[in-house]
Design an enzyme around this catalytic site. Sequence first.
Site, mmCIF file in Angstrom:
data_model
loop_
_atom_site.group_PDB
_atom_site.id
_atom_site.type_symbol
_atom_site.label_atom_id
_atom_site.label_comp_id
_atom_site.label_asym_id
_atom_site.label_seq_id
_atom_site.Cartn_x
_atom_site.Cartn_y
_atom_site.Cartn_z
ATOM 1 N N THR A 53 104.342 86.790 18.423
ATOM 2 C CA THR A 53 105.283 86.047 17.595
ATOM 3 C C THR A 53 104.472 85.024 16.820
ATOM 4 O O THR A 53 103.597 84.348 17.378
ATOM 5 C CB THR A 53 106.439 85.426 18.407
ATOM 6 O OG1 THR A 53 107.316 84.756 17.498
ATOM 7 C CG2 THR A 53 105.981 84.462 19.481
ATOM 8 N N GLU A 54 104.728 84.959 15.510
ATOM 9 C CA GLU A 54 103.787 84.263 14.624
ATOM 10 C C GLU A 54 103.744 82.756 14.840
ATOM 11 O O GLU A 54 102.859 82.085 14.343
ATOM 12 C CB GLU A 54 104.053 84.599 13.153
ATOM 13 C CG GLU A 54 105.436 84.246 12.629
ATOM 14 C CD GLU A 54 106.390 85.429 12.681
ATOM 15 O OE1 GLU A 54 106.240 86.283 13.579
ATOM 16 O OE2 GLU A 54 107.300 85.491 11.835
ATOM 17 N N ASN A 55 104.706 82.238 15.603
ATOM 18 C CA ASN A 55 104.653 80.809 15.897
ATOM 19 C C ASN A 55 103.747 80.504 17.097
ATOM 20 O O ASN A 55 103.792 79.403 17.633
ATOM 21 C CB ASN A 55 106.054 80.242 16.118
ATOM 22 C CG ASN A 55 106.822 80.979 17.183
ATOM 23 O OD1 ASN A 55 106.869 82.202 17.183
ATOM 24 N ND2 ASN A 55 107.401 80.248 18.112
ATOM 25 N N SER A 95 97.110 82.329 14.656
ATOM 26 C CA SER A 95 98.170 83.327 14.654
ATOM 27 C C SER A 95 98.151 84.154 13.370
ATOM 28 O O SER A 95 98.290 85.377 13.397
ATOM 29 C CB SER A 95 99.524 82.633 14.802
ATOM 30 O OG SER A 95 100.543 83.598 14.944
#
Lengths: 229, 236
Positions: A53-55, A95
């Site tokens: 998840t990009e966070n 990320s």
Amino acid sequence: MTDQPQQIGLTRDAMAQRVALDIRDGAYVNLGIGIPELVAKYVPEGREVIYHTENGLLGMGPSPEPGHGDPELINAGKRQVTANPGAAFFHHADSFAMIRGGHLDLCVLGALQVAANGDLANWSTGGPDAIPAVGGAMDLVAGVKTIYVITQHCTKKGDPKLVGACGYPLTGLGVVDRVYTDLAVIDITDRGFQLVELSPGVSFDYVQERTGAPLIAVGGAPVIGSTEP
Amino acid sequence: MINKQVASVAEAVADVFDGATVMVGGFGEAGSPIELLHALIDQGATDLTVVNNNTGSGEVGLAALIKAGRVAKMICSYPRTTNSTVFPELYRSGRIELELVPQGTLAERIRAGGAGIPAFYTQTAVGTPLEEGHERRTFDGCDYLLAHGLTADFAIIKGRTADQHGNVVYNKTARNFAPLMAMAATTTIVQASAVVSLGKLDPEVIVTPGIFVDRVIAVVDPEHESALVAAGVSYR
């Protein structure tokens, strides 16, 4: 007998299940918000998939049990998630280095429109009153090796979402590899949309009528679910 | 003796000036430095340019700062989320400026700014409406867009644990943009749930080395944005 029309095409869950069949063991995968999130439920037994998840989390697990969440452990949709054993946290530059640097194997996204050349529109309708918001969509489609789109074949009004050219603002140029809809699985090829599989009870002509660009048939496309993964 | 710890959130943000660029850590509520944001509202600085992934939710934290009319411009990737009402209203009525940046480009611009890199090329947004205003250049047959490094006068971020030298570790996905913003700001202000004595943080696991941090304030039991929004709290 009733006058109720028979449900034609796959449910959202069946669409997600079909996508999951194409995710290989050991893949690093980013799932977009919405229908793409359902895919994680259906990865066939025996395959280990690591979700990004990009966070800032690799090894994302399902939603926490009620009362056991942490408001600072969330996914890109800002919903609480869990971290699987072996997970890692990292900052946003790392990320997106994973994304931009081509380290992720697959991203599954929703779409407003997909064009026959693989152009994707999925971030804005371009309406005068719309608040523009892009998030990580443009980074994902530009950086991840393989982009799958999962979407209803048509809009609620019945307009094709697979089109000759996108009318909505683009997210990326020529980025989509394959589209999974309620009616069919369709590859983006150098010659345009190419049928891979049809949903049960759906004909080539039925799909073509609901597709805004020519659909290429190669041999007899199998029915979704009729072949072993 | 180096001791970056200050006594109050008010002291921590006392010198933020009108017209400053302020980077605010957080992705949604994860990592949002609510107490420092509220101190900034109390402090009164206005005409700010704020860098954050979002625009806050409800009427607390960043959304409250925007609602108070202190923010002239937002630089962000996703200015609308659930419970985000303040920014959309101001934006539609033309009372706040928006620079929309793809999330990864935003992160890298901040990292570059902090690392002394004036600009870089990225494939992100090629051929999209967000290409406008960016030089396009071809490398090895692929097109890329020029993006400029981003710096700020202040960064206000939230950590889990810090020490008096300003070393910081974070909580889970609350890390997000904070380590990058700490590098990119002239003055970096950290609120942490605990400020521990030197040597307590394992040097092997420090995420933000203290050289990037100027002030540390202990906020022992920080508020969570979602809980405040659910309770209907409106700051000011």
